[in-house]
Design a protein around this motif. Structure first.
Motif, mmCIF file in Angstrom:
data_model
loop_
_atom_site.group_PDB
_atom_site.id
_atom_site.type_symbol
_atom_site.label_atom_id
_atom_site.label_comp_id
_atom_site.label_asym_id
_atom_site.label_seq_id
_atom_site.Cartn_x
_atom_site.Cartn_y
_atom_site.Cartn_z
ATOM 1 N N PRO A 861 0.811 -1.237 0.000
ATOM 2 C CA PRO A 861 0.000 0.000 0.000
ATOM 3 C C PRO A 861 0.837 1.278 0.000
ATOM 4 C CG PRO A 861 -0.852 -1.585 1.591
ATOM 5 C CD PRO A 861 0.442 -2.141 1.118
ATOM 6 N N ILE A 862 1.906 1.330 0.791
ATOM 7 C CA ILE A 862 2.665 2.573 0.901
ATOM 8 C C ILE A 862 3.414 2.860 -0.395
ATOM 9 C CG2 ILE A 862 4.533 3.715 2.134
ATOM 10 C CD1 ILE A 862 3.633 2.436 4.655
ATOM 11 N N SER A 863 4.027 1.839 -1.000
ATOM 12 C CA SER A 863 4.710 2.059 -2.277
ATOM 13 C C SER A 863 3.729 2.519 -3.336
ATOM 14 C CB SER A 863 5.416 0.779 -2.721
ATOM 15 O OG SER A 863 6.408 0.395 -1.794
ATOM 16 N N ARG A 864 2.543 1.889 -3.355
ATOM 17 C CA ARG A 864 1.526 2.294 -4.328
ATOM 18 C C ARG A 864 1.093 3.738 -4.104
ATOM 19 N NH1 ARG A 864 -1.243 -2.592 -3.330
ATOM 20 N NH2 ARG A 864 -2.875 -1.374 -2.313
ATOM 21 N N ALA A 865 1.055 4.167 -2.844
ATOM 22 C CA ALA A 865 0.640 5.548 -2.552
ATOM 23 C C ALA A 865 1.564 6.545 -3.241
ATOM 24 C CB ALA A 865 0.636 5.782 -1.039
ATOM 25 N N GLY A 866 2.878 6.321 -3.140
ATOM 26 C CA GLY A 866 3.812 7.242 -3.765
ATOM 27 C C GLY A 866 3.749 7.204 -5.277
ATOM 28 N N VAL A 867 3.748 5.997 -5.848
ATOM 29 C CA VAL A 867 3.733 5.865 -7.315
ATOM 30 C C VAL A 867 2.448 6.439 -7.895
ATOM 31 C CG1 VAL A 867 3.693 4.211 -9.206
ATOM 32 C CG2 VAL A 867 5.300 3.903 -7.309
ATOM 33 N N HIS A 868 1.316 6.165 -7.253
ATOM 34 C CA HIS A 868 0.037 6.659 -7.762
ATOM 35 C C HIS A 868 -0.034 8.177 -7.674
ATOM 36 C CE1 HIS A 868 -4.428 7.310 -7.771
ATOM 37 N NE2 HIS A 868 -4.307 6.461 -8.773
ATOM 38 N N ALA A 869 0.509 8.760 -6.603
ATOM 39 C CA ALA A 869 0.505 10.219 -6.467
ATOM 40 C C ALA A 869 1.305 10.870 -7.590
ATOM 41 C CB ALA A 869 1.066 10.620 -5.103
#
Length: 941
Positions: A861-869
């Motif tokens: 979830p945290i890695s996806r948060a950065g990439v998606h942002a």
């Protein structure tokens, strides 16, 4: 994108030559990539560090600087990181090179030298004069980096001409300080939104400039009138301060070097009384003195305005009273509003009267007394003192047996690098001793230290304030109104320097003065500084006795480990306590500090043993900071107290960020808040390392935390990109967003259109248009190749291009055989670096390669948060609005007449309105759609 006739004016000089032997483009790309990965940065003659390692060190140093309050230096680190990624090799300033050397080449500890035994029966001879170490200041190379704002006007052209005539050669950073100094505080409030420089900084520069001007005045008056032999003469010369400021204020007006707010500009245009030109003049001189660390700018400016000190006037009120043998009758009155009163004084005696007006009662009374004397008592007026045709005889050392005085003089000579002992001898001579030893004093052409002490007071004040400005601006350029804009040099402060110098026994004084009073100690200290300045000018700005350097450091704000930890925890609202352990006897006492953090689990950080309470606390704080800001070691994950502390601080940092109400883009990226700096630089490997190091700090599944992180990243990165677009636009528009337009509008617009500004705006419009595509990486590479084709067309050579993809990202390699075009492509490198961010450039004269990092595929979830942002940032409707407003400006520029014809007033008005509409769009920073959807979560384990 519209094809504009001026669209290629951003292209620099392209040198054509014989094409080299053909080389396959894929081999060129491979060679450039190898060259890029093998780059090193030389820190000294023997140490070269790989660029990747330097980037990691700069990032850690940047965060530590932010924690210690050194905001200006932390921003300098971030700027260097961007330049290294863009393929440049920027010069490292002395402070930064020293900080990196401490990391990559820490000094080796040397064992203490063995003492030579003294043979029995023989006493060791004490040195007659202690040797004082001399230290280089480095002030001319370590002045703070000037903050940038797109709303700061460019340097006025006539000011640039003046600086060139005065042989003042400044680099880009120094000129940026001068640009800030040209702004009056009224302009700063009206026309520079979110200014990174506050009004107190301008006051700080003005105070610094006035101090340097006063020192230059003393040298100039001495050259014009001869030596200043008494403190009254020195004070009289310094009384010309107002006259000098008036001349410099007029000079600022003559060359149009100042920018004022609307009200202040109206006052000046109406020829009303205003101190604004003088204030700006002092600011400009302060900025020049700050970046040169010398008296040269002040000397050059006084020469430029032909400063000559007015002849000192007598005290006319005293002259009148002495001639009348009584006090005359004085009648006072005033007129005008409270903020602009005019005072009238009438002097009456023996039935005669004279009147005069002035801005103060004192000035009006002086003028009235002068008028009375010159009209009715001309015989009482003092005769004019002719200028001294030559300097008095040079002083010599005293003849006689004064061993303590000689030792003190020799120490001062060596410490302050003064060749002539006579000046230091005078600096250590009290007036009471000259009365008792008149024959000795007359034979040596000597006098007491009165004049030197008055000059030295100015010297010490300027030294302290220059050092204070360096330290204050290195910390921040946004000073609160409560921050002092100058350091107070009180008697207590000067006495601290006197006590550190071995000169007390050498001060010559009367037999009735066994002990030196604080006043005498202060005067002697100032006199030594005055003698050093007379002998060597501003050498003290380059080299200082260690005693003076240590004394100046007392004015530095504390940046020790304990202070850093305290400020960091205060920002996160985390409390802690410090406990101490003791061991050993009192004469060899050692202490150990343990810091207990008042968070969940109450983690404890125990420092090493140290000799004393304060060193123990500092060592424990340094250990705690290393726990927090050390390397992200994935192979050795934190455990125990460190794990508990990192988890608590991570959650505390999450609680402090509020993307709905608080987004400080520059601060968050510079400080590396929650790893957002890595995303802004497209350093995905670094971001994934950051995530892995914190994976075990996240309670539960981490879904709520990931949602909050994504909202934070989205807000910061959106505002970051908007700021970059805003900066590029304002820098290159015709009027740079200024409220006040130039007087010759038609000539100004024609000059701007003939330059690179319009072409650079077209670069931005083209980039924003191409970024409308779904894949920003491909759009960026297409954009770079498109601009390379523009260079190829301008040079008349073919363009060879090749695309590739690897673990780093997607790349394009561009080759113009026979054309040295790499430097000419710099505007494209600059705009991609600032707007896109994270591009990796490798360049040779004829080849340019750029790699755009590709966001990885992640699952947590945290890695996806950065990439998606990062991906969502491009879906910003604000960018479309700016592009449309920009197109309106460029279309109007396209239809302006040629360089030989003047545009009509209607065309100019339309251009002004179009730029105003663009500025309104740029200044409007509406909320991002996704920001308001930040989840409301409880951030506790």
């Amino acid at each position: 994108m519209t094809a504009y006739s001026f669209g290629n004016r951003w292209v620099g000089v392209v040198a054509l030559g014989t094409p080299p032997p053909p080389e396959p483009l894929h081999k060129m790309a491979l060679r450039l990539r190898t060259k890029l990965l093998s780059r090193t940065v030389r820190l000294d003659k023997t140490l070269a560090v790989p660029v990747d390692t330097i980037l990691q060190s700069l990032a850690r140093l940047r965060v530590r600087m932010t924690v210690s309050g050194q905001d200006a230096r932390s921003k300098e680190c971030l700027d260097l990181e961007r330049k290294f990624r863009a393929g440049r090799t920027p010069a490292l300033r002395p402070w930064l090179k020293s900080a990196l050397l401490e990391v990559h080449a820490p000094p080796q500890s040397t064992p203490p030298a063995a003492k030579t035994p003294v043979p029995a029966g023989r006493r060791a001879a004490a040195p007659s004069v202690p040797t004082e170490p001399i230290t280089a200041t480095g002030w001319a190379q370590s002045y703070p980096q000037a903050p940038f704002s797109p709303w700061v006007p460019p340097t006025p052209p006539r000011l640039l001409d003046e600086l060139q005539k005065m042989d003042l050669v400044l680099d880009e950073n120094a000129l940026l300080w001068v640009r800030w100094a040209c702004l009056h505080s009224s302009y700063l409030y009206e026309s520079v939104p979110d200014s990174p420089v506050s009004a107190p900084v301008l006051d700080l520069l003005g105070t610094l400039g006035r101090g340097w001007m006063r020192l230059a005045m003393l040298d100039r008056v001495r050259a014009q009138r001869g030596d200043l032999t008494t403190n009254a003469e020195v004070s009289g010369a310094l009384a010309s301060d107002r006259h000098a400021r008036t001349l410099l204020g007029a000079w600022v007006g003559d060359i149009d070097a100042a920018f004022y707010g609307t009200g202040e500009a109206a006052l000046i245009a109406a020829c009303s009384r205003s101190s604004a030109p003088e204030s700006v003049a002092m600011q400009i001189l302060g900025a020049l003195s700050l970046v040169t660390a010398s008296q040269a700018p002040a000397d050059a400016l006084l020469e430029r305005v032909s400063f000559t000190a007015p002849a000192p006037e007598p005290d006319w009120a005293t002259v009148l009273s002495s001639a009348l043998k009584r006090e005359p009758e004085i009648v006072r009155s005033s007129s005008g509003p409270d903020h602009d009163k005019i005072f009238t004084v009438t002097v009456t005696a023996d039935g005669l009267s004279a009147s005069a007006t002035g801005r103060s009662v004192k000035a009006a009374r002086k003028a009235a007394a002068r008028s009375y004397v010159l009209q009715y008592l001309p015989h009482a007026a003092p005769a004019e003192t002719p200028g001294r045709p030559q300097m008095p005889p040079a002083p010599r050392p005293y003849r006689g047996h004064f061993p303590q005085h000689v030792r003190a003089v020799r120490w001062a000579q060596q410490a302050f690098e003064v060749a002539d002992p006579a000046w230091m001898s005078q600096a250590l001579t009290h007036r009471s001793w000259t009365y008792e030893n008149q024959a000795v004093v007359a034979e040596a052409n000597q006098r007491d230290y009165g004049a030197l002490a008055t000059e030295g007071s100015e010297v010490l004040t300027t030294l302290v304030r220059h050092h204070y400005a360096l330290q204050t601006l290195s910390a921040s350029s946004r000073l609160a109104t409560t921050v002092a804009t100058h350091a107070a040099v009180s008697r207590e402060v000067v006495l601290a320097l006197f006590e550190a110098m071995p000169v007390e026994a050498g001060v010559l004084r009367s037999k009735g003065m066994p002990q030196l009073s604080p006043e005498v100690k202060e005067d002697a200290t100032q006199a030594i500084a005055g003698a050093a300045w007379r002998a060597n000018g501003d050498l003290l700005m380059e080299r200082q006795p260690l005693t003076v350097a240590n004394w100046l450091r007392a004015f530095e704000p504390p940046v020790d480990s304990s202070t850093q930890l305290q400020e960091y925890c205060a920002r996160l609202k985390v409390d802690y306590n410090v406990d101490y352990e003791r061991r050993g006897p009192d004469h060899q006492l050692q202490m150990c500090a343990t810091i207990t953090f008042e968070v969940d689990g109450r983690p404890r950080c125990r420092g090493p043993w140290r000799a004393g309470k304060t060193p123990a606390k500092q060592a424990a704080a340094a250990t705690a900071l290393n726990w927090v800001f050390g390397h992200d070691e994935v192979d050795e994950p934190p455990t125990g107290d460190r794990l508990a502390l990192l988890r608590a601080l991570f959650l505390a940092e999450l609680r402090t960020v509020d993307p709905e109400r608080r987004v400080h883009t520059g601060t968050d990226i510079v400080a590396g808040t929650l790893g957002v700096d890595l995303l802004a630089a497209a350093d995905y490997d670094g971001y994934l390392r950051w995530v892995r190091a914190r994976a075990q700090l996240v309670p539960g599944s981490g879904t709520a935390i990931a949602a909050r992180l994504e909202a934070f990243y989205d807000a910061v990165l959106t505002h970051h990109r908007r700021a970059a677009v805003r900066q590029w636009s304002v820098q290159n528009t015709p009027f740079h967003g200024a409220e006040a337009l130039p007087p010759r509008l038609d000539k100004y617009v024609r000059t701007w259109r003939a330059g690179p500004g319009a072409g650079r705006l077209a670069l931005l419009e083209d980039l924003l248009t191409m970024l409308r595509r779904t894949d920003p990486t491909v759009a960026t590479l297409d954009y770079v190749q498109r601009q390379a084709q523009t260079v190829a067309d301008a040079a008349g050579v073919p363009l060879h291009a090749e695309r590739s993809r690897d673990d780093l990202g997607q790349s394009v390699t561009l080759n113009l055989p026979g054309a040295r075009w790499s430097d000419a492509f710099e505007p494209v490198v600059e705009i991609v670096d600032s707007i896109i961010g994270g591009a990796i450039w490798a360049r040779e004269d004829e080849v340019v390669s750029v790699t755009i990092p590709t966001a990885p595929t992640v699952t947590d979830p945290i890695s996806r948060a950065g990439v998606h942002a990062v991906q969502q940032v491009w879906n910003d409707p604000w960018l479309d609005r700016v592009r449309d407003a920009l197109t309106d400006v460029l279309l109007l520029v396209e239809y302006l007449p040629g360089p030989d014809d003047e545009p009509s007033s209607e065309q100019l008005e339309e251009l002004v309105r179009a730029e105003h509409a663009l500025m309104l769009c740029l200044r409007t920073d509406g909320d991002h759609d996704d920001v308001t959807n930040s989840p409301d979560i409880e951030l506790t384990p």
